[in-house]
Design a protein around this motif. Structure first.
Motif, PDB file in Angstrom:
ATOM      1  N   ALA A 265      -6.333 -10.805   5.440  1.00 46.27           N
ATOM      2  CA  ALA A 265      -6.175  -9.404   5.406  1.00 46.27           C
ATOM      3  C   ALA A 265      -5.959  -8.780   6.485  1.00 46.27           C
ATOM      4  O   ALA A 265      -6.643  -8.902   7.348  1.00 46.27           O
ATOM      5  CB  ALA A 265      -7.693  -8.920   4.728  1.00 46.27           C
TER       6      ALA A 265
ATOM      7  N   ASN B 156      -8.812   3.688   7.489  1.00 47.40           N
ATOM      8  CA  ASN B 156      -7.972   4.622   6.971  1.00 47.40           C
ATOM      9  C   ASN B 156      -8.641   5.993   7.241  1.00 47.40           C
ATOM     10  O   ASN B 156      -8.245   6.926   6.406  1.00 47.40           O
ATOM     11  CB  ASN B 156      -8.473   4.378   5.356  1.00 47.40           C
ATOM     12  CG  ASN B 156      -7.642   3.280   4.784  1.00 47.40           C
ATOM     13  OD1 ASN B 156      -6.571   2.599   5.260  1.00 47.40           O
ATOM     14  ND2 ASN B 156      -7.832   2.789   3.584  1.00 47.40           N
TER      15      ASN B 156
ATOM     16  N   ARG C 103     -11.093  -1.757   5.874  1.00 45.62           N
ATOM     17  CA  ARG C 103     -10.467  -0.568   5.279  1.00 45.62           C
ATOM     18  C   ARG C 103     -10.786   0.786   5.585  1.00 45.62           C
ATOM     19  O   ARG C 103      -9.943   1.602   5.684  1.00 45.62           O
ATOM     20  CB  ARG C 103     -10.542  -0.961   3.723  1.00 45.62           C
ATOM     21  CG  ARG C 103      -9.478  -0.039   2.962  1.00 45.62           C
ATOM     22  CD  ARG C 103      -9.611  -0.151   1.452  1.00 45.62           C
ATOM     23  NE  ARG C 103      -9.209  -1.332   0.965  1.00 45.62           N
ATOM     24  CZ  ARG C 103      -9.668  -2.469   0.462  1.00 45.62           C
ATOM     25  NH1 ARG C 103     -10.875  -2.415   0.231  1.00 45.62           N
ATOM     26  NH2 ARG C 103      -9.078  -3.520  -0.152  1.00 45.62           N
ATOM     27  N   LYS C 104     -12.270   0.967   5.387  1.00 49.95           N
ATOM     28  CA  LYS C 104     -12.714   2.470   5.610  1.00 49.95           C
ATOM     29  C   LYS C 104     -12.461   2.777   6.882  1.00 49.95           C
ATOM     30  O   LYS C 104     -11.941   3.925   7.207  1.00 49.95           O
ATOM     31  CB  LYS C 104     -14.204   2.196   5.044  1.00 49.95           C
ATOM     32  CG  LYS C 104     -14.383   2.254   3.610  1.00 49.95           C
ATOM     33  CD  LYS C 104     -15.811   2.254   3.432  1.00 49.95           C
ATOM     34  CE  LYS C 104     -16.224   1.985   2.075  1.00 49.95           C
ATOM     35  NZ  LYS C 104     -17.628   1.866   1.669  1.00 49.95           N
TER      36      LYS C 104
ATOM     37  N   TYR D  28      -1.527  -2.279   5.150  1.00 56.80           N
ATOM     38  CA  TYR D  28      -2.381  -3.475   4.679  1.00 56.80           C
ATOM     39  C   TYR D  28      -1.408  -4.559   4.018  1.00 56.80           C
ATOM     40  O   TYR D  28      -0.809  -4.296   3.412  1.00 56.80           O
ATOM     41  CB  TYR D  28      -3.660  -3.190   4.327  1.00 56.80           C
ATOM     42  CG  TYR D  28      -3.636  -2.821   2.763  1.00 56.80           C
ATOM     43  CD1 TYR D  28      -4.148  -1.414   2.609  1.00 56.80           C
ATOM     44  CD2 TYR D  28      -3.596  -3.615   1.579  1.00 56.80           C
ATOM     45  CE1 TYR D  28      -4.249  -0.969   1.396  1.00 56.80           C
ATOM     46  CE2 TYR D  28      -3.627  -3.371   0.403  1.00 56.80           C
ATOM     47  CZ  TYR D  28      -3.948  -1.745   0.096  1.00 56.80           C
ATOM     48  OH  TYR D  28      -4.042  -1.605  -1.235  1.00 56.80           O
TER      49      TYR D  28
ATOM     50  N   VAL E 130     -13.962  -7.069   4.767  1.00 59.65           N
ATOM     51  CA  VAL E 130     -12.514  -6.287   4.248  1.00 59.65           C
ATOM     52  C   VAL E 130     -12.849  -4.943   4.093  1.00 59.65           C
ATOM     53  O   VAL E 130     -12.003  -4.066   4.520  1.00 59.65           O
ATOM     54  CB  VAL E 130     -11.756  -7.119   2.900  1.00 59.65           C
ATOM     55  CG1 VAL E 130     -10.678  -6.245   2.683  1.00 59.65           C
ATOM     56  CG2 VAL E 130     -11.341  -8.453   3.674  1.00 59.65           C
TER      57      VAL E 130
ATOM     58  N   SER F 249       0.763  -1.136  -0.242  1.00 60.90           N
ATOM     59  CA  SER F 249       0.108   0.015   0.091  1.00 60.90           C
ATOM     60  C   SER F 249       0.741   1.348  -0.140  1.00 60.90           C
ATOM     61  O   SER F 249       0.534   2.249  -0.713  1.00 60.90           O
ATOM     62  CB  SER F 249      -1.026  -0.154   1.151  1.00 60.90           C
ATOM     63  OG  SER F 249      -0.251  -0.309   2.511  1.00 60.90           O
TER      64      SER F 249
ATOM     65  N   HIS G  69      -3.916   6.322   4.646  1.00 58.45           N
ATOM     66  CA  HIS G  69      -3.867   4.821   4.275  1.00 58.45           C
ATOM     67  C   HIS G  69      -3.199   4.063   5.388  1.00 58.45           C
ATOM     68  O   HIS G  69      -2.241   4.035   5.618  1.00 58.45           O
ATOM     69  CB  HIS G  69      -3.418   4.355   2.735  1.00 58.45           C
ATOM     70  CG  HIS G  69      -4.045   5.011   1.706  1.00 58.45           C
ATOM     71  ND1 HIS G  69      -5.248   4.384   1.339  1.00 58.45           N
ATOM     72  CD2 HIS G  69      -3.857   6.239   1.086  1.00 58.45           C
ATOM     73  CE1 HIS G  69      -5.663   5.267   0.294  1.00 58.45           C
ATOM     74  NE2 HIS G  69      -4.968   6.354   0.102  1.00 58.45           N
TER      75      HIS G  69
ATOM     76  N   PHE H 298      -4.674  -5.217   8.163  1.00 58.57           N
ATOM     77  CA  PHE H 298      -4.827  -3.607   8.409  1.00 58.57           C
ATOM     78  C   PHE H 298      -4.180  -3.234   9.821  1.00 58.57           C
ATOM     79  O   PHE H 298      -4.472  -3.853  10.844  1.00 58.57           O
ATOM     80  CB  PHE H 298      -6.111  -3.152   8.351  1.00 58.57           C
ATOM     81  CG  PHE H 298      -6.795  -3.398   6.902  1.00 58.57           C
ATOM     82  CD1 PHE H 298      -6.773  -2.590   6.037  1.00 58.57           C
ATOM     83  CD2 PHE H 298      -7.554  -4.588   6.742  1.00 58.57           C
ATOM     84  CE1 PHE H 298      -7.313  -2.674   4.932  1.00 58.57           C
ATOM     85  CE2 PHE H 298      -8.045  -4.876   5.411  1.00 58.57           C
ATOM     86  CZ  PHE H 298      -8.104  -3.911   4.423  1.00 58.57           C
TER      87      PHE H 298
END
Length: 466
Positions: free
Chosen positions: A372, A440, A436-437, A361, A432, A320, A358, A374
């Motif tokens: 996954a 981030n 992620r949201k 990840y 996922v 990333s 970001h 993060f």
């Protein structure tokens, strides 16, 4: 500022022709840089994506070229593209940067962006083992993986597990040797790594843990390249048709020794904008650079230990970072955002738009499972599970900040409020995007822990908003 005068540089040299270097070059042109752009590569190949080399080892017979995948064509972006002339020396002063190349040429520019990527580790005495880092490495490994062949993988990390699963699925006899007590201990911790160990047996892979490899001996003369014997510290010897060393990677920064102060892992400490900070050891003479010289040095990707508003200094190595960070760095280098390194509360007071943060990840497909991760797990985090690993279906592991507060915060329902430093999702594709949201947002993720641990409740509905 990109230069002591605050003016846009008229020439930039990008060292590295991988994802980070390609994204940097694309961002320079996107944001109006019309000066001379030189890009130096080391492999003799156009930029390609590295993760598929292990994840899709047997599915893809050629690399995922970035010109096709992302539309980033260095031949159209660079004025001087040298894909097989790597950098060997860097000199920086108040007026310019000079990059010496393997061909003996000196590339002079106003600024340098270091995007050199990483290099696989190969311990002393392991010369007979191969590594998987480049497209030619993948081609060689792909040709060797056939039913019945004996593959010994040293290291149960991301790449080791991915290759082991792919090879076993193709009928190879695979043994994975891990010096630690469980797979992925360094990345995920002992408790979570232990939950992954049964996957090896389920996939038909023999997992050997808790024993180091002493040396890798070459096979008999005339044998297949890469074959040999793996000698373990306890005296056992594993014969193999091919030995793969998958024990990690380090920033490809050895050529910078003596020019810039490197961190212990070979990285360079940069600020949030990607500008080199010029610090590691105050006694290192390589760190005694004038401020006007420091303003000419930028770094992105694997080589950059970059400041993150939530996680602090984050070492390179995350895909990333190579994908997203060049955009921020280029805007700062070109003077389009001279306050890119400032904290968000300062930018807000100045009326500047927020910089999208970001979270680091990692995505991995290994041994029949999708992972996954993060955030940045720490050995000091408290680890709690969402769902049941032994049951069918997905599950997750939350890494909670280990606060020393004697009076932990509670919701109005009396539930504990916890700060999530990282989260691993296993076989949970629908979660996922949510995670992620949440990770981030650029602020610490605080959750109602009772709700976060209930797999019947959506992750986004567990967020604590005081």
């Amino acid at each position: 500022m990109p230069s002591p005068s605050g003016q846009v540089p008229s020439s930039v040299v990008v060292v590295g022709a991988g994802l980070a270097g390609a994204q940097t070059s694309a961002a320079l042109r996107k944001h109006g840089f019309e000066g001379h752009l030189t890009v130096l590569g080391a492999e003799g190949l156009p930029p390609y994506d590295r993760p598929p080399l292990s994840k899709e080892l047997l599915k893809r017979t050629e690399p995922v070229w970035l010109a096709e995948d992302l539309g980033v064509d260095l031949t159209a972006l660079a004025d001087d593209l040298r894909l097989a002339d790597p950098a060997t020396r860097l000199e920086v002063d108040q007026e310019r940067v000079v990059v010496r190349t393997a061909s003996g040429d000196d590339v002079v520019a106003d600024a340098v962006v270091l995007a050199t990527g990483s290099a696989p580790l190969r311990p002393a005495g392991w010369d007979a083992a191969m590594t998987l880092h480049t497209a030619p490495d993948a081609e060689r490994l792909r040709a060797a993986v056939v039913p019945g062949m004996r593959l010994v993988v040293v290291g149960a990390g991301w790449i080791g597990a991915e290759v082991a699963g792919v090879a076993a699925g193709a009928g190879a006899r695979v043994t994975v040797v891990e010096a630690g007590p469980v797979p992925l201990e360094r990345q995920l911790g002992r408790r979570v790594g232990g939950l992954l160990a049964p996957w090896y047996d389920d996939a038909g892979v023999t997992l050997v843990t808790g024993v180091a490899v002493e040396k890798v001996l070459p096979g008999p003369p005339g044998g297949a390249p890469g074959g040999g014997s793996v000698v373990l510290a306890d005296g056992r010897v594993l014969e193999a048709d091919l030995v793969l060393a998958a024990v990690g990677a380090r920033p490809a920064s050895g050529w910078l020794a003596g020019s810039l102060p490197l961190e212990g892992n070979g990285g360079l400490r940069v600020n949030r904008a990607g500008r080199f900070m010029g610090m590691h050891s105050p006694t290192d003479p390589a760190g005694r650079l004038h401020l006007d010289a420091l303003r000419r040095i930028w770094a992105v990707g694997d080589i950059a230990t970059r400041e993150h508003p939530v996680f602090g200094p984050v070492p390179g190595g995350h895909w990333s970072a190579a994908l997203h960070d060049p955009e921020i760095t280029v805007r700062a280098l070109l003077g389009l955002d001279e306050r890119a390194a400032e904290p968000e509360h300062v930018r807000e007071r100045l009326g500047l738009a927020p910089i999208h943060a970001h979270a680091p990840y990692v995505f991995s497909q290994q041994l029949g499972h999708d992972l996954a991760l993060f955030g940045v797990p720490s050995p000091f985090d408290d680890v709690v599970l969402r769902g049941t690993p032994a049951a069918s279906g997905g599950w997750g592991a939350l890494y909670l900040e280990n606060a020393l507060d004697r009076h932990p915060r509670r919701t109005s329902d009396g539930h504990r409020v916890a700060t999530v430093r990282a989260m691993l999702l296993v076989d949970s594709p629908r979660e996922v995007g949510q995670l992620r949201k949440l990770m981030n947002r650029g602020v610490p993720l605080e959750v109602d822990l009772d709700r976060a641990l209930d797999p019947t409740i959506k992750l986004k509905d567990s967020v604590h908003n005081p």
